[in-house]
Design a protein around this motif. Sequence first.
Motif, PDB file in Angstrom:
ATOM      1  N   PHE A  29      25.106  13.001  29.952  1.00  0.00           N
ATOM      2  CA  PHE A  29      24.617  13.147  28.592  1.00  0.00           C
ATOM      3  C   PHE A  29      25.592  13.903  27.710  1.00  0.00           C
ATOM      4  O   PHE A  29      25.365  14.055  26.529  1.00  0.00           O
ATOM      5  N   LEU A  32      24.593  19.256  26.823  1.00  0.00           N
ATOM      6  CA  LEU A  32      23.130  19.223  26.923  1.00  0.00           C
ATOM      7  C   LEU A  32      22.461  19.753  25.660  1.00  0.00           C
ATOM      8  O   LEU A  32      21.485  19.171  25.185  1.00  0.00           O
ATOM      9  N   TYR A  35      22.719  17.121  23.051  1.00  0.00           N
ATOM     10  CA  TYR A  35      21.853  15.996  23.422  1.00  0.00           C
ATOM     11  C   TYR A  35      20.394  16.286  23.066  1.00  0.00           C
ATOM     12  O   TYR A  35      19.721  15.465  22.430  1.00  0.00           O
ATOM     13  N   SER A  40      24.230  14.514  19.805  1.00  0.00           N
ATOM     14  CA  SER A  40      25.359  14.332  20.715  1.00  0.00           C
ATOM     15  C   SER A  40      26.029  12.983  20.498  1.00  0.00           C
ATOM     16  O   SER A  40      25.526  12.120  19.798  1.00  0.00           O
ATOM     17  N   ASP A  41      27.152  12.819  21.143  1.00  0.00           N
ATOM     18  CA  ASP A  41      27.851  11.534  21.154  1.00  0.00           C
ATOM     19  C   ASP A  41      27.586  10.806  22.460  1.00  0.00           C
ATOM     20  O   ASP A  41      28.379   9.977  22.884  1.00  0.00           O
ATOM     21  N   SER A  42      26.486  11.106  23.094  1.00  0.00           N
ATOM     22  CA  SER A  42      26.140  10.505  24.377  1.00  0.00           C
ATOM     23  C   SER A  42      26.154   8.985  24.284  1.00  0.00           C
ATOM     24  O   SER A  42      25.656   8.407  23.330  1.00  0.00           O
ATOM     25  N   TYR A  44      24.412   7.094  25.999  1.00  0.00           N
ATOM     26  CA  TYR A  44      23.062   6.575  26.229  1.00  0.00           C
ATOM     27  C   TYR A  44      22.376   6.196  24.920  1.00  0.00           C
ATOM     28  O   TYR A  44      21.711   5.179  24.834  1.00  0.00           O
ATOM     29  N   ARG A  45      22.515   7.025  23.924  1.00  0.00           N
ATOM     30  CA  ARG A  45      21.738   6.853  22.703  1.00  0.00           C
ATOM     31  C   ARG A  45      21.976   5.495  22.065  1.00  0.00           C
ATOM     32  O   ARG A  45      23.096   5.105  21.814  1.00  0.00           O
ATOM     33  N   ILE A  51      16.865  10.086  21.904  1.00  0.00           N
ATOM     34  CA  ILE A  51      17.247  10.499  23.249  1.00  0.00           C
ATOM     35  C   ILE A  51      16.183  10.048  24.247  1.00  0.00           C
ATOM     36  O   ILE A  51      15.051   9.754  23.861  1.00  0.00           O
TER      37      ILE A  51
END
Length: 122
Positions: A29, A32, A35, A40-42, A44-45, A51
């Motif tokens: 992630f 944290l 996130y 965040s620049d995750s 996943y998003r 999130i």
Amino acid sequence: MDLVSGFEHAAGHDVPGAYAGIVLDYFNFGDLAAYLTGRSDSAYRSRQGVIALLGCNCGEVGCWPLEAQVIATEDSVMWRGFSQPHRPQRDYGDFGPFVFRRDQYKRAVREATAASLPPSPR
């Protein structure tokens, strides 16, 4: 998990409440704290501020995530717009929103971040 499980059971959803916490060792992630505040620049998003709050009970977040928008203001953090991306027809409009005082949320995020760090060598 109990709140969403109860909501999904009451709504008659198939596969209700098949969630578990996010296994930090399996989920990249990034930062944290970033996130959990939706900034965040995750990878996943799927869209800004969204999130996964919970992952699948198998341990893989992408298998069965519960997603939400994170809206942060000066005084509060809100989780709203819940969705199950593998069942886009589900209506979570009556679930939430959940609003937290910003100082309490930041403290909880700090505690989660500290708990996720590897132990320091002695």
